[in-house]
Design a protein around this motif. Sequence first.
Motif, short mmCIF file in Angstrom:
data_model
loop_
_atom_site.label_atom_id
_atom_site.label_comp_id
_atom_site.label_asym_id
_atom_site.label_seq_id
_atom_site.Cartn_x
_atom_site.Cartn_y
_atom_site.Cartn_z
N VAL A 1 0.88 -1.16 0.00
CA VAL A 1 0.00 0.00 0.00
C VAL A 1 0.92 1.21 0.00
O VAL A 1 1.47 1.59 1.04
CB VAL A 1 -0.94 0.03 1.22
N PRO A 2 1.15 1.82 -1.18
CA PRO A 2 2.12 2.90 -1.29
C PRO A 2 1.71 4.15 -0.50
O PRO A 2 0.52 4.40 -0.27
CB PRO A 2 2.16 3.21 -2.79
N LEU A 3 2.69 4.93 -0.14
CA LEU A 3 2.46 6.18 0.57
C LEU A 3 1.47 7.06 -0.20
O LEU A 3 0.56 7.64 0.39
CB LEU A 3 3.80 6.91 0.77
N ALA A 4 1.63 7.14 -1.52
CA ALA A 4 0.71 7.96 -2.32
C ALA A 4 -0.73 7.48 -2.19
O ALA A 4 -1.66 8.29 -2.14
CB ALA A 4 1.15 7.96 -3.79
N GLU A 5 -0.93 6.17 -2.11
CA GLU A 5 -2.27 5.62 -1.93
C GLU A 5 -2.84 6.01 -0.57
O GLU A 5 -4.00 6.40 -0.45
CB GLU A 5 -2.23 4.09 -2.06
N LEU A 6 -2.01 5.93 0.48
CA LEU A 6 -2.47 6.34 1.81
C LEU A 6 -2.90 7.81 1.79
O LEU A 6 -3.93 8.16 2.35
CB LEU A 6 -1.36 6.13 2.85
N ARG A 7 -2.10 8.64 1.14
CA ARG A 7 -2.41 10.08 1.08
C ARG A 7 -3.69 10.40 0.32
O ARG A 7 -4.29 11.44 0.52
CB ARG A 7 -1.25 10.85 0.44
N SER A 8 -4.11 9.52 -0.56
CA SER A 8 -5.25 9.81 -1.44
C SER A 8 -6.61 9.58 -0.78
O SER A 8 -7.63 9.88 -1.40
CB SER A 8 -5.15 8.97 -2.71
N HIS A 9 -6.65 9.10 0.44
CA HIS A 9 -7.92 8.78 1.09
C HIS A 9 -8.20 9.74 2.25
O HIS A 9 -7.42 9.82 3.20
CB HIS A 9 -7.92 7.33 1.61
N THR A 10 -9.34 10.40 2.19
CA THR A 10 -9.71 11.34 3.26
C THR A 10 -9.88 10.63 4.60
O THR A 10 -9.67 11.24 5.64
CB THR A 10 -11.00 12.10 2.90
N GLU A 11 -10.22 9.35 4.57
CA GLU A 11 -10.37 8.58 5.81
C GLU A 11 -9.06 8.48 6.59
O GLU A 11 -9.06 8.19 7.78
CB GLU A 11 -10.86 7.14 5.51
N LEU A 12 -7.95 8.74 5.91
CA LEU A 12 -6.64 8.63 6.54
C LEU A 12 -5.96 9.98 6.73
O LEU A 12 -4.78 10.05 7.06
CB LEU A 12 -5.74 7.71 5.69
N ALA A 13 -6.72 11.07 6.55
CA ALA A 13 -6.14 12.42 6.60
C ALA A 13 -5.41 12.72 7.90
O ALA A 13 -4.45 13.51 7.91
CB ALA A 13 -7.23 13.45 6.34
N ASN A 14 -5.83 12.12 9.00
CA ASN A 14 -5.20 12.41 10.29
C ASN A 14 -4.15 11.38 10.69
O ASN A 14 -3.64 11.42 11.82
CB ASN A 14 -6.26 12.51 11.38
N MET A 15 -3.83 10.48 9.80
CA MET A 15 -2.86 9.44 10.12
C MET A 15 -1.50 10.10 10.37
O MET A 15 -1.02 10.91 9.58
CB MET A 15 -2.77 8.45 8.96
N ARG A 16 -0.87 9.73 11.49
CA ARG A 16 0.37 10.38 11.92
C ARG A 16 1.50 10.27 10.90
O ARG A 16 2.27 11.19 10.72
CB ARG A 16 0.85 9.81 13.25
N VAL A 17 1.60 9.12 10.23
CA VAL A 17 2.68 8.95 9.27
C VAL A 17 2.54 9.92 8.10
O VAL A 17 3.53 10.23 7.43
CB VAL A 17 2.76 7.48 8.77
N LEU A 18 1.35 10.44 7.87
CA LEU A 18 1.12 11.37 6.76
C LEU A 18 1.28 12.83 7.17
O LEU A 18 1.22 13.72 6.32
CB LEU A 18 -0.29 11.15 6.18
N ALA A 19 1.50 13.08 8.45
CA ALA A 19 1.63 14.46 8.93
C ALA A 19 2.86 15.11 8.33
O ALA A 19 3.91 14.48 8.17
CB ALA A 19 1.70 14.48 10.45
N ARG A 20 2.73 16.37 8.04
CA ARG A 20 3.84 17.15 7.50
C ARG A 20 5.03 17.10 8.47
O ARG A 20 4.86 17.25 9.67
CB ARG A 20 3.37 18.59 7.32
N ALA A 21 6.21 16.87 7.94
CA ALA A 21 7.46 16.84 8.70
C ALA A 21 7.54 15.69 9.70
O ALA A 21 8.38 15.71 10.58
CB ALA A 21 7.72 18.17 9.39
N ASN A 22 6.69 14.68 9.55
CA ASN A 22 6.78 13.52 10.44
C ASN A 22 8.04 12.73 10.10
O ASN A 22 8.25 12.34 8.98
CB ASN A 22 5.57 12.60 10.29
N ARG A 23 8.88 12.51 11.10
CA ARG A 23 10.10 11.74 10.90
C ARG A 23 10.16 10.53 11.84
O ARG A 23 11.14 9.82 11.87
CB ARG A 23 11.33 12.62 11.15
N LEU A 24 9.11 10.33 12.62
CA LEU A 24 9.13 9.23 13.58
C LEU A 24 9.08 7.87 12.87
O LEU A 24 8.33 7.69 11.92
CB LEU A 24 7.95 9.33 14.54
#
Length: 159
Positions: free
Chosen positions: A111-134
């Motif tokens: 499940v590519p990063l771009a696919e995760l980013r394309s779903h509004t259901e995942l908008a608050n997912m921490r890995v997608l947060a701007r500048a997340n390096r964790l």
Amino acid sequence: MRYWLMKSEPDDCSIDDLARRPGSTVPWYGVRNYQARNLMRDQMQVGDAVFFYHSSCPQPGIAGIARVSSPAYPDATQFDPASPYHDPKSTPEAPRWLNVDVQFVRKTPLVPLAELRSHTELANMRVLARANRLSITPVDPAEWRFITRELMGLDNDGI
């Protein structure tokens, strides 16, 4: 049970490497961020579910599912001068860094990063947060269900 996303560089340890390991278990070593360390120490429990995420590669994304198989314990690489994760300020009597063991559950279609980013259901997912390096982030149960059922096509939560 809690849900997590844990990043690994596939050149170091991929989902296939994990599947081939004796007991299909690997220590999640090399975490050198206090926030990620504290998540392992204070919140992770044996049995928690993990998205195994390939990072720093041509196609980053979720490559499989694992589970936490040990409580947090001192990361041995911090004491090894030959390790890139060596920390000369850490001692066996006062270790700074911890790891948990993770155990293979299943390989999934990537499940590519771009696919995760394309779903509004995942908008608050921490890995997608701007500048997340964790390298370790919590995953909300609703996000876990959406990914496993809608994006991976599993008829359950994958575990």
